[in-house]
Scaffold this active site. Structure first.
Site, mmCIF file in Angstrom:
data_model
loop_
_atom_site.group_PDB
_atom_site.id
_atom_site.type_symbol
_atom_site.label_atom_id
_atom_site.label_comp_id
_atom_site.label_asym_id
_atom_site.label_seq_id
_atom_site.Cartn_x
_atom_site.Cartn_y
_atom_site.Cartn_z
ATOM 1 N N HIS A 322 80.630 -20.720 -56.300
ATOM 2 C CA HIS A 322 81.308 -21.980 -56.601
ATOM 3 C C HIS A 322 81.515 -22.843 -55.377
ATOM 4 C CE1 HIS A 322 82.528 -19.542 -60.196
ATOM 5 N NE2 HIS A 322 82.163 -20.658 -60.777
ATOM 6 N N GLY A 323 81.567 -22.250 -54.195
ATOM 7 C CA GLY A 323 81.729 -23.046 -52.985
ATOM 8 C C GLY A 323 82.357 -22.232 -51.864
#
Length: 469
Positions: A322-323
């Site tokens: 997701h990051g």
């Protein structure tokens, strides 16, 4: 260009369907070539700067696949391919100031294809089939992550490459339900979510809970809506995508939640990360004459190596998916803790809670995690959770028509989440045959009204939340 945008609905999709119908008259090769061209156009319109990256990624992985099948050591080629894909993903996702749309999804699909063929007992795909598998536009930007064992045989088939009334009808039903989820159910919640998470320090208990619950519903309907639309688009062309959601907010444990939420990502990581790690630990313990049964898992060393270690690494990878930010990392670690408590409870054979209590506790855990998922900083997440816990004060509730409307809307959305059948049950009758779509004037009227409502709501819709992943 998103699936819910007017250019897609009134220009791109009709053009692709008409072109496919014409190309199909010339046979399988022309139909596939048209869909590949349409997919490249779709990505080029959405992220033109990264179109060469998509072409290079698909071409490079196809070359690696065939080198793997010609080699006496296919595993070495698979390792090289996975490393190169992860390097490209890491550079453009975490180091480039303008990350490529959907890079994680088509990269993971191709990594899965490399690993699927690493054993060497499956024939490599043809160039046209592989290009369509890797770049097919319905799943390009936000999944689901395609399983090569399920999808490559569909792309490689010789017949069925034409439009049919049944495929168009059922695919349109999936697409319209997804469109309604996005435009009618998810997007309006941004008016609550945006201001709430913009300044959580100013929130008291009720506004904080309202913002947090609204975001959990927005994320659910936004992403599940995209998945329904992707499934519907593929269905129109005679292809069957896997489900990505199975009413995850009805899960009675966090383990079950991850089996129901973003199912294609969970399956990918369980197959390619968690299961190999667990098997490696079990083989190591067996070689060193260590017990591997349930009694050993209940001990500290056994639980740490056989259960906790693989789960921790898998959840860290989900965080990085997701990051590479601290809130996402803490989100993964928090769910790691939830999963370990869940597994420990099972290993120790703790008494089962009533179903409703289990569902409520699971959703509370998911809700807390969603605050970390949405917050831009750890401080903002902590402030929102503090407000939900009442540390910013109880505040006064001014009951008026707007508040009553907001509460009624949230209650209606929760009723849909917890009580309504899935889109597949609506459209195919799976386990709910009496609710299934069928050719009838009544269903034609229902879908016609849904089309009108979805199109009217589509004009100012925002980007899908998972496009940034």
């Amino acid at each position: 260009m998103t699936f819910s945008s007017l250019p897609f609905l009134f220009a791109f999709l009709p053009l692709v369907l008409c072109g496919f119908a014409l190309a199909a008259r010339r046979g399988e090769a022309a139909a596939k070539a048209w869909l590949i061209a349409a997919s490249l156009l779709f990505y080029g319109l959405g992220a033109p700067a990264f179109l060469p990256l998509l072409v290079l990624s698909v071409s490079g992985n196809f070359v690696l696949l065939h080198a793997m099948h010609r080699s006496a050591r296919p595993g070495s080629w698979a390792t090289l391919g996975v490393a190169l894909n992860l390097a490209v993903l890491g550079w453009f996702k975490y180091l480039d100031p303008m990350p490529a749309l959907g890079l994680s999804f088509f990269t993971f699909s191709q990594i899965g294809c490399l690993l699927y063929h690493a054993g060497g007992d499956t024939d490599p795909p043809k160039a046209r089939d592989y290009a369509l598998f890797a770049a097919f536009f319905p799943a390009l930007l936000a999944g689901p992550i395609l399983n090569p064992g399920e999808l490559l045989p569909q792309f490689a088939r010789r017949d069925g490459w034409w439009l049919t009334a049944d495929n168009l009808a059922i695919g349109s039903g999936f697409f319209l339900i997804g469109l309604l989820k996005k435009t009618v159910l998810a997007d309006p919640l941004s008016s609550v979510v945006g201001p709430g998470f913009a300044d959580p320090a100013a929130l008291t208990v009720f506004p904080a809970w309202q913002a947090a619950t609204a975001y959990s519903l927005q994320l659910y309907f936004d992403f599940s809506g995209y998945t329904d639309m992707a499934i519907g688009l593929a269905w129109m062309f005679g292809l069957r995508f896997p489900d990505n959601f199975d009413r995850p907010y009805r899960a009675a444990s966090v383990i079950e939640y991850w089996q129901r939420w973003h199912m294609s990502l969970t399956r990918f990581l369980m197959t390619n990360v968690h299961a190999p790690l667990t098997m490696a630990v079990l083989r190591w313990r067996k070689r060193h004459h260590r017990p591997i049964g349930q009694a050993a898992q209940a001990g500290c060393a056994g639980f740490s190596t056989m259960i906790a270690g693989p789960i921790l690494l898998t959840m860290v990878l989900i965080s990085l998916w997701h990051g590479a930010t601290m809130p996402f990392l803490l989100f993964g670690l928090l769910h790691t803790a939830f999963l370990l408590v869940n597994h420990l409870w099972r290993v120790k054979r703790g008494s089962a809670l009533p179903t409703l209590a289990s569902m409520a506790l699971t959703y509370l855990c998911v809700l807390v995690g969603s605050v970390l998922f949405r917050a831009t900083t750890v401080g903002a997440a902590a402030s929102m959770l503090a407000a939900m816990a009442g540390l910013h004060g109880l505040g006064a509730i001014h009951f008026d028509i707007r508040l009553a409307t907001d509460l009624a809307w949230l209650a209606a959305l929760y009723a849909i989440v917890w009580l309504a059948p899935t889109t597949r049950q609506w459209m195919t009758g799976d386990r709910r045959p009496r609710l299934a779509w069928r050719r009838s004037p009544q269903w034609a009227m229902i879908l016609g009204c849904a089309t009108t409502l979805g199109v009217l709501a589509a004009g100012g819709t925002g980007e899908f939340l998972y496009f940034r992943f």
